[in-house]
Design an enzyme around this catalytic site. Structure first.
Site, PDB file in Angstrom:
ATOM      1  CE1 TYR A  75       5.967  -4.362 -10.403  1.00  0.00           C
ATOM      2  CE2 TYR A  75       5.199  -4.714  -8.161  1.00  0.00           C
ATOM      3  CZ  TYR A  75       4.943  -4.357  -9.474  1.00  0.00           C
ATOM      4  OH  TYR A  75       3.695  -3.970  -9.844  1.00  0.00           O
ATOM      5  CG  ASP A 121       9.638 -10.309 -16.121  1.00  0.00           C
ATOM      6  OD1 ASP A 121       9.447  -9.121 -15.810  1.00  0.00           O
ATOM      7  OD2 ASP A 121       8.718 -11.149 -16.176  1.00  0.00           O
ATOM      8  CG  ASP A 122      10.008  -7.151 -12.407  1.00  0.00           C
ATOM      9  OD1 ASP A 122       9.544  -7.847 -11.483  1.00  0.00           O
ATOM     10  OD2 ASP A 122       9.293  -6.642 -13.291  1.00  0.00           O
ATOM     11  N   GLY A 162      -0.724   0.733  -4.980  1.00  0.00           N
ATOM     12  CA  GLY A 162      -2.041   0.159  -4.717  1.00  0.00           C
ATOM     13  C   GLY A 162      -3.102   0.787  -5.583  1.00  0.00           C
ATOM     14  CG  ASN A 205       3.119  -0.121   2.998  1.00  0.00           C
ATOM     15  OD1 ASN A 205       2.590  -1.090   2.459  1.00  0.00           O
ATOM     16  ND2 ASN A 205       4.340   0.279   2.710  1.00  0.00           N
ATOM     17  N   GLY A 206       1.937  -2.554   5.135  1.00  0.00           N
ATOM     18  CA  GLY A 206       2.622  -3.702   5.697  1.00  0.00           C
ATOM     19  C   GLY A 206       1.657  -4.829   5.961  1.00  0.00           C
ATOM     20  CB  CYS A 246      -0.909   0.012   1.218  1.00  0.00           C
ATOM     21  SG  CYS A 246      -2.053  -1.381   1.277  1.00  0.00           S
TER      22      CYS A 246
END
Length: 506
Positions: free
Chosen positions: A261, A367-368, A29, A102-103, A2
């Site tokens: 990412y 790709d990441d 998010g 966030n978490g 988030c």
């Protein structure tokens, strides 16, 4: 995953600044958005499912009045997709507190029982963030019982300290507390990012802001002061003064997946440039690829988050870089679309190959990360259909083998393509001619070079070692049986994408 934001201004209304700042955090998010402001007397709230631009409009500037406010963009990792679980959350006592988080809390079951049974609090949602808020409220109340109401700042800091002693997991938090100010704190391991910034204001006191990433500061004229320390609480009082308190001893072990990412490339997290880290990831990945005998004609990134890595691989190897995949910017995120068939179909809507960059060539896709593998598998076939002679894959990160329990929604181990498979077996599953993974020690080096004072990163999704030390086999098994299989991460799109044309499904 988030995004959270808080702004405390001395002179100006903050709604427009919160709106702009949340747009800068939208990559963290896209399920729901919420803003709450405070006039000094009343809270004003609006939250709903959808992107920031869809939830709020010009009329909200008149409704959401106040010089202090907090905002949230949700990517759900615990609870449901209901709009009722959009943040911020509120409790009316003590003081009146709004919270954004966030978490992910890992001892939610235990704490939910205590909150509802022992403290007789009613929870309106299944969100771990609401549990965190109620634990904080309980502990502030406990401090008031001992110390009285004369010093609310002391009570808030004492409440944070006792909350950190009870709550386990990852949490970066911003609160608005009626009559007191804005409170922010970060878990003792600093797993999820949180920064504080300042802006000069006329008269006494300054303006302050907190955010998940510092990209939310510049648009509103704030200058980053520093990252919030692990185990630290910071209060901005209503007079514009900053108070800091080290609630518990902390050791910084940030989540390394932020640099792979989650965060935007233009962010600085805990003194580390995300972009520079990704370039270093490209350097180490190139060394590994050179150890193979692959004949590579061109290097193509899986847009967009793999571009810095792919560019550096191409530069290091002296192989041409090409944009062979074009992204449709008006398609929503595939990994949260309902139904696997719909997600896989959406890959074709979202990406299109350029045959002129592939026909008759041996191409290396960068790709990441590879999580479930469904998207990259479709891309490999797409490239073959476009005429590619051979399709190789290189992942900028190691195999994702374990659940991440600290705020990234990959809780079911059996869904991960690397679970129980060798690299050769994964290659066969993806239909690629070769597969190279970044070594974990190289990924850690790439991040560590940005801030050598950080000794350890949370690499749990790669090595299964959980830095909080409280993640048990029983807890992981409960995640496996949680029934949330349909929502798990597939292969994630790039940070900062706008997805401007559509609301996401509830």
């Amino acid at each position: 995953m988030c995004g959270i934001l808080g702004i405390a201004s001395r002179q100006d209304e903050v709604f427009a600044e919160l709106y702009d700042g949340l747009l800068m955090l939208q990559h963290r998010g896209q399920d729901a958005s919420g803003i709450v402001t405070y006039t000094g007397e009343f809270f004003r709230e609006r939250k709903a499912n959808g992107l920031v631009k869809d939830v709020f409009n010009a009329s909200d500037a008149e409704t959401l009045r106040g010089k202090v406010g907090i905002g949230h963009v949700r990517y759900p990792t615990a609870g449901s997709l209901s709009a009722s679980e959009a943040q911020p959350f509120f409790v009316n006592a003590p003081y009146g507190i709004y919270l954004v988080h966030n978490g992910n809390i890992t001892n939610t079951a235990e704490q939910r029982d205590k909150v509802t049974a022992k403290y007789s609090r009613h929870l309106r949602t299944t969100s771990d963030s609401e549990i965190l808020l109620n634990v904080l409220a309980d502990k502030i109340s406990d401090s008031i019982k001992v110390n009285g109401t004369v010093d609310p700042i002391r009570n808030l800091f004492a409440g944070v300290k006792m909350t950190m002693e009870r709550i386990q997991g990852a949490y970066s938090v911003i609160c608005m507390v009626a009559g007191v100010g804005m409170l922010a704190f970060r878990d003792p391991h600093g797993i999820r990012p949180l920064s504080v910034a300042r802006r000069e204001a006329e008269g006494d006191g300054d303006d302050y802001a907190f955010a998940s990433e510092d990209v939310a500061f510049g648009i509103n004229g704030f200058e980053k002061l520093r990252d919030v320390n692990p185990g630290e609480a910071i209060l901005i009082d209503l007079d514009g003064n900053m108070h800091s308190f080290q609630a518990v001893e902390g050791t910084l072990t940030p989540c390394i997946f932020e640099y792979v990412y989650l965060a935007r490339p233009d962010s600085m997290l805990d003194g580390i440039s995300v972009y520079k880290t990704q370039l270093r990831m490209g350097q180490t990945l190139a060394k590994q690829i050179k150890e193979t005998d692959l004949e590579i004609d061109c290097i193509i990134p899986v847009p967009d988050s793999a571009r810095p890595v792919a560019l550096e691989v191409a530069n290091s190897m002296g192989i041409r870089y090409r944009e062979g995949l074009v992204k449709n910017r008006y398609i929503g995120r595939t990994f949260i679309m309902p139904g696997q068939a719909e997600r896989q179909k959406s890959v074709r809507r979202k990406l299109n190959a350029i045959p002129l960059e592939m026909k008759g060539l041996n191409i290396l896709l960068i790709d990441d990360s590879i999580v479930r593998g469904n998207t990259i598998q479709k891309i490999v076939q797409m490239c073959r259909d476009a005429g590619a002679k051979k399709v190789y894959i290189a992942s900028a990160s190691p195999p994702v083998k374990y659940p991440n329990v600290y705020g990234i929604d990959m809780p079911t181990k059996h869904e991960l393509i690397a679970d129980g498979r060798s690299t050769e077996e994964i290659r066969q599953e993806l239909g690629a001619d070769a597969l190279i993974y970044q070594r974990l020690e190289d990924l850690v080096w790439a991040a560590h070079e940005g801030n050598k004072e950080i000794d350890t990163f949370d690499c749990s999704c790669f090595n299964g070692e959980y830095v909080t030390g409280s993640v048990t086999e029983d807890y992981l098994e409960s995640l496996e049986s949680s029934g949330r299989v349909s929502k798990k991460i597939q292969d994630m799109p790039a940070p900062g994408e706008s997805w401007n044309s559509m609301k996401l499904a509830n």
